[in-house]
Design a protein around this motif. Structure first.
Motif, PDB file in Angstrom:
ATOM      1  N   PRO A 255       0.793  -1.235   0.000  1.00 22.92           N
ATOM      2  CA  PRO A 255       0.000   0.000   0.000  1.00 22.92           C
ATOM      3  C   PRO A 255       0.828   1.288   0.000  1.00 22.92           C
ATOM      4  N   THR A 263      -6.518  -1.016  -4.619  1.00 21.84           N
ATOM      5  CA  THR A 263      -6.232  -2.177  -3.786  1.00 21.84           C
ATOM      6  C   THR A 263      -5.396  -3.186  -4.566  1.00 21.84           C
ATOM      7  N   GLU A 265      -4.804  -6.947  -4.976  1.00 20.13           N
ATOM      8  CA  GLU A 265      -5.405  -8.243  -4.657  1.00 20.13           C
ATOM      9  C   GLU A 265      -4.425  -9.344  -5.051  1.00 20.13           C
ATOM     10  N   SER A 333     -10.561   0.005  -4.900  1.00 20.37           N
ATOM     11  CA  SER A 333     -10.896  -0.472  -3.555  1.00 20.37           C
ATOM     12  C   SER A 333     -12.398  -0.543  -3.357  1.00 20.37           C
ATOM     13  N   GLU A 337     -12.545  -2.143   2.780  1.00 24.23           N
ATOM     14  CA  GLU A 337     -11.532  -3.184   2.698  1.00 24.23           C
ATOM     15  C   GLU A 337     -10.124  -2.618   2.830  1.00 24.23           C
ATOM     16  N   PRO A 339      -6.127  -2.031   1.847  1.00 29.10           N
ATOM     17  CA  PRO A 339      -5.504  -1.745   0.541  1.00 29.10           C
ATOM     18  C   PRO A 339      -4.734  -2.922  -0.044  1.00 29.10           C
ATOM     19  N   THR A 340      -4.485  -3.964   0.755  1.00 33.35           N
ATOM     20  CA  THR A 340      -3.925  -5.208   0.223  1.00 33.35           C
ATOM     21  C   THR A 340      -4.784  -6.370   0.710  1.00 33.35           C
TER      22      THR A 340
END
Length: 345
Positions: A255, A263, A265, A333, A337, A339-340
Motif C-alpha cells: 500500500p 487495492t 489483490e 478499492s 476493505e 488496501p492489500t
C-alpha cells in the motif's frame, strides 16, 4: 600509588581498531566504482555525482539487521548479516528507481574482536558487490560497558541516484495493472522477534533439512539483492511501482506505493510456499493474516506493470536469474476493505 592508565585498560584497544581497518581495505577495494574520489581512511568519503544525468536526484536510505543479530551471536554466524545490512538499504532506494552508488556502515561493540568484525565487514563488501555500489566509508565504535562481549550492532547507509523524470513513486499505477513478485531467500531480515519466539517454543533440531539446506542455514540466509535485475528491467519496461517487502510483510508494504482508492489483490496460490515458512507457521501456530503482516512469505520484491507488458517483464527478470511470479492485480478499492487483500486459495 595507582599505576598509570591507558585506553586499553579502560577497554578500548586502538591497535585492534587499526588492525580491522587494514583488514577492511582490500574488501572495500573490490567494491570500487567510477565516482569514488576518497574512501576508507579519511574523515569523510567523497563521491562525484555521475555524469549523463540532466536532473540527477540523490536517494538515500538507512537500516539495520534487527534481532536476527541475536541468532548470529548464538550460532556464531557472522558472514551473512553484512549482506543483509546492504540489501535492506539498497533494495529500499531501488524502489524509487535509484541506482545505488555508495554505502557506509556503522559497527558498534563492547569489545572489538577483529576476526568477527572482519567477517561481518566481509559480508558488507560482498553485499556492495552484489548491489554494484562502493563501500567507501564507515565507523567502528568500541564502547566498553555498552554491549556484552561477543555482541555488536549494525547500521547501514546507502546513497543512489535517479533521473528526476524517472523517479518511481506509484503515481502511474492504475486498475488492471499486474503485480509481479520476485522470490525471497527466506525470512530476510524482518520478523525475527517472532522467529526467535517460535524457535524458543519448538526447540528444533537445527540441522534438519529445510529447503535444500539445514534449518539453521535457511533461517540465516541473507536478504536477496534485487538491484541489478530490477535496474535491467527498468531500462526495458515502464514500471509503475516497486515495493520492497520488509517489516510489515506483504499487507503493509504494497500500500505504500499505491494511489489512494486502489487495492492490491494477491492470490496466495500463485507462488510456492517454502519449507521454512511452512515450518514457522506450523510451529508457531501463526494465523494466515499474521504471516502476511509479519513476513515476506516468499516474495521479497513486488513489481507493478501494465498488463500488456507483464509477460515481457517476467521474461527479462527470468533471464536475469530471478524467480518471478504473477501474484495478483490492482483494482479499485471496495468500501471498508484493506488496501492489500491476500486470498488464501
Amino acid at each position: 600509588m595507582n599505576s598509570p592508565l591507558t585506553y586499553k585498560d579502560a577497554g578500548v584497544d586502538i591497535q585492534a581498531g587499526d588492525d580491522l581497518v587494514e583488514a577492511i581495505k582490500p574488501m572495500a577495494k573490490r567494491t570500487m566504482r567510477p565516482g569514488v574520489l576518497a574512501g576508507i581512511g579519511g574523515f569523510g568519503a567523497l563521491f562525484e555525482v555521475p555524469t549523463g544525468f540532466k536532473e540527477p536526484v540523490l536517494v538515500s536510505g538507512t537500516d539495520g539487521v534487527g534481532t536476527k543479530l541475536r541468532l548470529a551471536f548464538e550460532w556464531n554466524i557472522h558472514n551473512t548479516v553484512g549482506i543483509d545490512l546492504v540489501a535492506m538499504s539498497a533494495n529500499d532506494i531501488l524502489v524509487q528507481g535509484a541506482e545505488p552508488l555508495y554505502f557506509l556502515d556503522y559497527f558498534a561493540c563492547g569489545k572489538l574482536d577483529v576476526k568477527t568484525a572482519a567477517s561481518v565487514v566481509g559480508g558488507i563488501a560482498l553485499g556492495c558487490e552484489q548491489a554494484g555500489c562502493a563501500l567507501i566509508g564507515g565507523e567502528t565504535a568500541e564502547m566498553p560497558g555498552m554491549y556484552p562481549d561477543g555482541e555488536y550492532d549494525l547500521a547501514g547507509f546507502a546513497v543512489g541516484v535517479v533521473e528526476k523524470s524517472e523517479i518511481i513513486d506509484g503515481s502511474r499505477v492504475k486498475s488492471g495493472d499486474v503485480i509481479l513478485g520476485l522470490a525471497s531467500n527466506g525470512v530476510h531480515s524482518n520478523g525475527f522477534s517472532l522467529v526467535r519466539k517460535i524457535l524458543e517454543r519448538a526447540q528444533p533440531d537445527l540441522n534438519q533439512a529445510c529447503d535444500g539446506m539445514t534449518l539453521r542455514e535457511a533461517i540465516m540466509a541473507p536478504t536477496r539483492m534485487y538491484v541489478k535485475p530490477v535496474l535491467s528491467l527498468l531500462k526495458q519496461v515502464s514500471v509503475a511501482a516497486l515495493a520492497h517487502i520488509t517489516g510489515g510483510g506483504l499487507v503493509e508494504n504494497i500500500p505504500r506505493v499505491l494511489p489512494e482508492g486502489m487495492t492490491a489483490e494477491l492470490n496466495r496460490s500463485a507462488w510456492p510456499e517454502s519449507d521454512l515458512f511452512k515450518w514457522l507457521q506450523s510451529n508457531g501456530q501463526v494465523p494466515f493474516d499474521e504471516m502476511n503482516r509479519v513476513f515476506n512469505c516468499g516474495i521479497g520484491m513486488v513489481i507493478v506493470v501494465d498488463a500488456q507488458q507483464a509477460d515481457q517483464a517476467m521474461a527479462i527478470l527470468k533471464a536475469e536469474g530471478e524467480q518471478v511470479y504473477r501474484i495478483g492485480q490492482v483494482r479499485p478499492s471496495r468500501a471498508g476493505e484493506a488496501p492489500t487483500v491476500v486470498n488464501a486459495a
